[in-house]
Design an enzyme around this catalytic site. Structure first.
Site, PDB file in Angstrom:
ATOM      1  N   ASP A   1     -27.770 -44.747  -3.790  1.00  0.00           N
ATOM      2  CA  ASP A   1     -27.221 -45.302  -5.031  1.00  0.00           C
ATOM      3  C   ASP A   1     -28.325 -45.811  -5.955  1.00  0.00           C
ATOM      4  O   ASP A   1     -28.189 -46.859  -6.607  1.00  0.00           O
ATOM      5  CB  ASP A   1     -26.233 -46.442  -4.728  1.00  0.00           C
ATOM      6  CG  ASP A   1     -25.038 -45.960  -3.919  1.00  0.00           C
ATOM      7  OD1 ASP A   1     -24.644 -44.789  -4.095  1.00  0.00           O
ATOM      8  OD2 ASP A   1     -24.510 -46.746  -3.106  1.00  0.00           O
TER       9      ASP A   1
ATOM     10  N   HIS B   1       0.845  -1.200   0.000  1.00  0.00           N
ATOM     11  CA  HIS B   1       0.000   0.000   0.000  1.00  0.00           C
ATOM     12  C   HIS B   1       0.881   1.251   0.000  1.00  0.00           C
ATOM     13  O   HIS B   1       0.704   2.163  -0.823  1.00  0.00           O
ATOM     14  CB  HIS B   1      -0.902  -0.034   1.234  1.00  0.00           C
ATOM     15  CG  HIS B   1      -1.639   1.233   1.507  1.00  0.00           C
ATOM     16  ND1 HIS B   1      -3.006   1.318   1.472  1.00  0.00           N
ATOM     17  CD2 HIS B   1      -1.213   2.477   1.857  1.00  0.00           C
ATOM     18  CE1 HIS B   1      -3.381   2.556   1.762  1.00  0.00           C
ATOM     19  NE2 HIS B   1      -2.307   3.274   2.011  1.00  0.00           N
ATOM     20  N   GLU B   2       1.845   1.291   0.919  1.00  0.00           N
ATOM     21  CA  GLU B   2       2.733   2.449   0.994  1.00  0.00           C
ATOM     22  C   GLU B   2       3.629   2.536  -0.234  1.00  0.00           C
ATOM     23  O   GLU B   2       3.972   3.636  -0.687  1.00  0.00           O
ATOM     24  CB  GLU B   2       3.567   2.373   2.270  1.00  0.00           C
ATOM     25  CG  GLU B   2       2.751   2.438   3.556  1.00  0.00           C
ATOM     26  CD  GLU B   2       1.957   3.728   3.672  1.00  0.00           C
ATOM     27  OE1 GLU B   2       2.410   4.765   3.146  1.00  0.00           O
ATOM     28  OE2 GLU B   2       0.877   3.703   4.301  1.00  0.00           O
TER      29      GLU B   2
ATOM     30  N   HIS C   1       1.871   4.435  -2.934  1.00  0.00           N
ATOM     31  CA  HIS C   1       2.012   5.883  -2.774  1.00  0.00           C
ATOM     32  C   HIS C   1       3.382   6.350  -3.268  1.00  0.00           C
ATOM     33  O   HIS C   1       3.502   7.344  -3.998  1.00  0.00           O
ATOM     34  CB  HIS C   1       1.859   6.272  -1.302  1.00  0.00           C
ATOM     35  CG  HIS C   1       0.471   6.107  -0.761  1.00  0.00           C
ATOM     36  ND1 HIS C   1      -0.650   6.512  -1.439  1.00  0.00           N
ATOM     37  CD2 HIS C   1       0.033   5.595   0.426  1.00  0.00           C
ATOM     38  CE1 HIS C   1      -1.723   6.265  -0.703  1.00  0.00           C
ATOM     39  NE2 HIS C   1      -1.333   5.699   0.419  1.00  0.00           N
TER      40      HIS C   1
END
Length: 416
Positions: free
Chosen positions: A213, A21-22, A25
């Protein structure tokens, strides 16, 4: 050991997400020519760092996120060195500042989307046609999955000593058997099975017709006792009812896998549903505060209450412990998407607050120009500090509540 490994892995995944995230930026700011002086993973004392160009990169001692320092994010910043006046962030066009400030959330969205696409072509995504409403569930054929026991009260919990064994298991029914009759009454779907059971008494014997079955057969079981609200009033008063100790195996698969191309559409559809769910979750946060306090003070934890990073990591640990890697990665997707949306809320100190102020300044300048009045200039962030501190205080208290609840009364997905 597997649980602890899962907790560490999920916490590490969150740390990497926040660090990226950083980085979003930083990369976009540098691309536009803004000056970035620091990029660190973690907070607190510096453990290790190096400087390349004008930016110092490093790791700090408290691994709870990360940060990057962009010079001059606001006109009130006083850390601008001589010669850098033209490179301060607040002087750049609003669209460039918007890209830089939204890059963190875009990174979270990208992580979520890429993970979803990989899951879509490997493990599969939730089937959009899977029965989701009570009415749809009741219309499903009564193909049953045996429970380990019958919980006597109206609660979703793991089996405990003293709980009655599943009558269906004692009657030699198996997972995948389709019940076709109960005491001679035809059963065409799961809803009819529930209705028929409500007409019988706990402790009574029942003759069960079923197909296994492709072959019809019959068995007898002594029904157990549990408590449930009326079928037509899920919020009504609970009362004693007969129980067979079975659940439903839906006729449609819970997940669908896609090819590489089809996975794009499936990822987009699921992301749209996740966006709606995230907005609804954000709207419910204020009303969930009392439920968090109730859980902290000894009450039952509402599974719909918010969780912290601690709670998410604990759930990740449970997923790894139970070899439920799909749950692990879906938690990762959900958390990244939520953080991405939350961070865009127009509140300081969130990125969305900075974006909102930038566009407010742009709109105000445009309006004043049309009115032939002088440009009022930039917003004074110092005047907004009381509001910013209020947001930080409320956010801090809420975070403390969620962490405390996740420690003393955590949400669990699996019985441990």
């Amino acid at each position: 050991m597997a649980y602890l490994l899962g907790v560490v892995l999920f916490a590490l995944a969150i740390l990497i997400s926040v660090s990226l995230h950083e980085a979003g930026h930083m990369i976009t700011a540098k691309a536009f020519g803004m000056k970035v002086t620091k990029y660190f993973v973690g907070f607190g004392p510096t453990l290790w760092s190096f400087k390349r160009g004008e930016t110092e990169y490093g790791v700090k001692g408290v691994p709870l996120g990360g940060f990057c320092k962009i010079v001059g994010m606001t006109p009130q910043d006083d850390d601008v060195e001589p010669g850098d006046e033209k490179r301060v962030m607040w002087r750049y066009p609003v669209w460039k500042r918007t890209i830089v400030m939204s890059a963190g959330s875009i990174t979270h969205f990208a992580l979520a989307l890429v993970t979803l696409w990989i899951l879509a072509i490997s493990a599969g995504l939730p089937n959009p046609n899977f029965p989701s409403t009570e009415e749809q569930v009741r219309q499903e054929p009564a193909v049953v999955a045996l429970s380990d026991c019958v919980v006597p009260e109206n609660a979703a919990r793991a089996c405990a000593s003293g709980d009655a064994a599943s009558p269906a298991a004692q009657a030699q029914l198996r997972d995948g058997d389709r019940i076709t009759s109960l005491n001679g009454q035809p059963i065409e779907n799961y809803g009819q099975l529930l209705t028929a059971l409500r007409g019988l008494q706990p402790g009574s014997a029942a003759t069960i017709g079923y197909v296994r079955d492709g072959q019809p057969a019959e068995t007898r079981a002594t029904l157990a006792r549990t408590e449930r609200p009326p079928l037509d009033d899920p919020d009504g008063a609970v009362g004693p009812v007969a129980a067979l100790g079975v659940g439903l195996i839906p006729s449609t698969p819970t997940r669908v896998t896609y090819g590489p191309v089809g996975a794009f559409g499936a990822t987009a559809d699921f992301t749209g549903e996740m966006a709606v769910g995230t907005v609804q979750a954000l709207q419910r946060i204020p009303q969930k505060v009392p439920a968090l306090w109730h859980a902290i003070t000894g009450g039952e934890r509402d599974v719909d209450t918010p969780i912290s990073v601690v709670g998410a990591s604990r759930l990740g640990g449970e997923a790894v412990e139970n070899n439920a890697w799909l749950v692990f990665f879906m938690l990762f997707v959900s958390l990244n998407f939520f953080i991405g949306v939350f961070n865009l809320l127009p509140l300081l100190p969130l990125d969305g607050g900075h974006i909102a102020i930038a566009w407010f300044e742009r709109a105000r300048s445009w309006l004043f120009a049309r009115l032939r009045r002088p440009d009022p200039g930039r917003v004074d962030y110092l005047k907004l500090m009381p509001f910013t501190y209020a947001v930080i205080l409320i956010g801090g208290v809420f975070t403390l509540l969620t962490i405390t609840a996740d420690v003393v009364n955590p949400i669990t997905l699996f019985s441990r």
